[in-house]
Design a protein around this motif. Structure first.
Motif, short mmCIF file in Angstrom:
data_model
loop_
_atom_site.label_atom_id
_atom_site.label_comp_id
_atom_site.label_asym_id
_atom_site.label_seq_id
_atom_site.Cartn_x
_atom_site.Cartn_y
_atom_site.Cartn_z
N PHE B 118 0.85 -1.25 0.17
CA PHE B 118 0.28 0.17 0.17
C PHE B 118 0.87 0.95 0.01
O PHE B 118 1.75 1.20 0.71
N ILE B 119 0.80 1.94 -0.81
CA ILE B 119 1.15 3.07 -0.99
C ILE B 119 -0.11 4.65 -1.46
O ILE B 119 -1.30 4.46 -1.70
N GLY B 120 0.48 5.35 -0.28
CA GLY B 120 -0.29 6.38 0.04
C GLY B 120 -0.70 7.64 -1.48
O GLY B 120 0.26 7.53 -1.52
N SER B 121 -1.99 7.87 -2.12
CA SER B 121 -1.69 8.97 -3.07
C SER B 121 -2.47 9.74 -2.73
O SER B 121 -3.83 9.67 -2.02
N HIS B 122 -1.88 11.11 -2.77
CA HIS B 122 -3.32 12.59 -2.77
C HIS B 122 -2.91 13.73 -4.08
O HIS B 122 -1.68 14.03 -4.03
N PRO B 123 -3.82 13.47 -4.63
CA PRO B 123 -3.94 14.32 -6.30
C PRO B 123 -4.43 15.52 -5.46
O PRO B 123 -5.49 15.56 -5.35
N MET B 124 -3.58 16.81 -5.52
CA MET B 124 -4.50 17.47 -5.36
C MET B 124 -5.05 18.34 -6.78
O MET B 124 -5.81 19.19 -6.87
#
Lengths: 280, 280
Positions: B118-124
């Motif tokens: 698991f790798i967190g992603s957060h696109p703005m």
């Protein structure tokens, strides 16, 4: 429909220029004359078609005008009105477009002994841009505009000025100068204050991650610092009062987040969203 | 350039749908499969071309996916990841697009015993809009995107996932989950909090006088209340810390206005304007 034989606009920047363009397009006056401080501004006013004639000579420019519109920054309005008062003809209407009213109207009435046909105007049609090169005759379309009434206001002049703004497209409201500052404090001073403080709070790292939310909420922090300094100086008590209302509310939301109070947070956000629906 | 044989998107709303549209347009995967909760959403996902196939069966949908993207609201991410963990193939990469990271990554690692890639992603790249009907494959163009790295993160998986987002147009940054929350708190939680509180502070009268400043600063107060409630619950400490920074600064400006300190007000506004220039 010629409402006025001659309109003089003192200060042909974003707002003054937009008024000139709109008034000329609608042929509201026999002549629109722009009054500028510098030769370069005078040339630009003509280049962007903000007036029929432009002059650096305030005395001659306002002499036989029926309507004089002072479209300079808030910090210079009183001085410019007093200057016009010495040269304008008796019975002419004089107005401004400043964002603060209680202080300005009181000061102008006091210093002219109520001799003037002065009525404050405030079109909610600005932007973070400045200068006649950004002027646009359509910015008044559907914009709210507040006219101030005091015990000295002449009814006929008020109706005529209201008609003028309506023809430019404004939705007009008539309030006392004090009421103006109270309402505008929430609707305009506070969004600016919050936007300035939000921008001020960012770091070198955080700005790299700016998405739409930060961009939108800080857009007006690009506004001219000198203009807003003068508005805050001129409308201090109303600005402080709206900051206090805001602080009480953000503290309430902070407390709900700190307590992990799911229901209270949601209630707050839902109410905010409901209010937002009414901001068109 | 097929980075993945099969991509599964769990939750085909605004963000999930936009990812699907962008990935299909760029032919990044042999197949994009959308996983929905309701039949109506499944049909809409297909109608708006957000995936090649759409299913309500999560187990079958994720079974042989190489990349699984959890694009559901923050409050549902942990549950959905755990559900996928029971069915996905070994070695597959799983990521999310949630706006909070410290709590989510910790919770997911703890509850899966670090077995997951698991790798967190957060696109703005969000907006106040929701739903696949507002999805748009171009919203990632030039959007900042943060990937989270912990001591368990596999280097190869991180590079592959970073490549995926870059091809969608994102400017990628790699941070620890804690660093993510700190930076995003200022860049995203705070603008939302301030916008909600500003909208909440308006009155029946003040909204009538809304100009551009109030409209822009309160736009994100239209965001979904449930989604933001969950973000604030999930990232409480970081949100509180950014509120405190903001409160300190707005108090400073308030004090300068209360003291009619012309110089101090102007310095504050000028610094805010300087910072704003770097928010592109």
């Amino acid at each position: 429909l010629k409402l006025f034989r001659k309109i003089a606009i003192v200060g042909v920047g974003l707002i003054g220029g937009s008024i000139g363009i709109a008034a000329r397009k609608r042929r509201l006056a026999g002549e629109v004359i722009g009054i500028c401080r510098r030769e370069t501004s005078r040339r630009k006013a003509l280049k962007f078609k903000a007036c029929d004639r432009a002059t650096l000579d305030l005395a001659r420019g306002v002499r036989d005008a029926d309507l004089i519109i002072i479209a300079v920054p808030v910090g210079k309005i009183v001085d410019r009105v007093l200057e016009c008062a010495r040269h304008m003809k008796k019975g002419a209407i004089i107005t401004d477009v400043g964002s603060s009213k209680e202080y300005l109207v009181r000061e102008i009435c006091k210093r002219t002994g109520n001799r003037l046909n002065f009525i404050g105007s405030h079109p909610m049609a600005g932007s973070d841009k400045t200068g006649v090169l950004n002027a646009d005759g359509n910015i008044f379309e559907n914009a709210p505009l507040i006219l101030t009434r005091t015990k000295n206001t002449k009814r006929k002049a008020l109706r005529l000025l209201e008609g003028f703004w309506r023809i430019l497209g404004c939705r007009t409201f008539i309030l006392s100068p004090k009421e103006h500052d109270e309402h505008i404090s929430l609707a305009s001073y506070l969004p600016h204050i919050v936007s300035f403080a939000l921008s001020y709070s960012q770091t070198n790292s955080s700005v790299k991650f700016a998405g739409g939310s930060l961009k939108d909420t800080t857009r007006v922090a690009s506004s001219d610092a000198g203009i807003w300094r003068d508005i805050f100086l001129s409308a201090g008590p109303a600005a402080i009062s709206s900051i206090d209302t805001f602080l009480k509310n953000i503290e309430k939301l902070k407390k709900a987040i700190a307590h992990r109070d799911s229901k209270e947070i949601e209630l707050f956000l839902k109410k905010a969203k409901e209010v937002r629906k009414r901001i068109l």
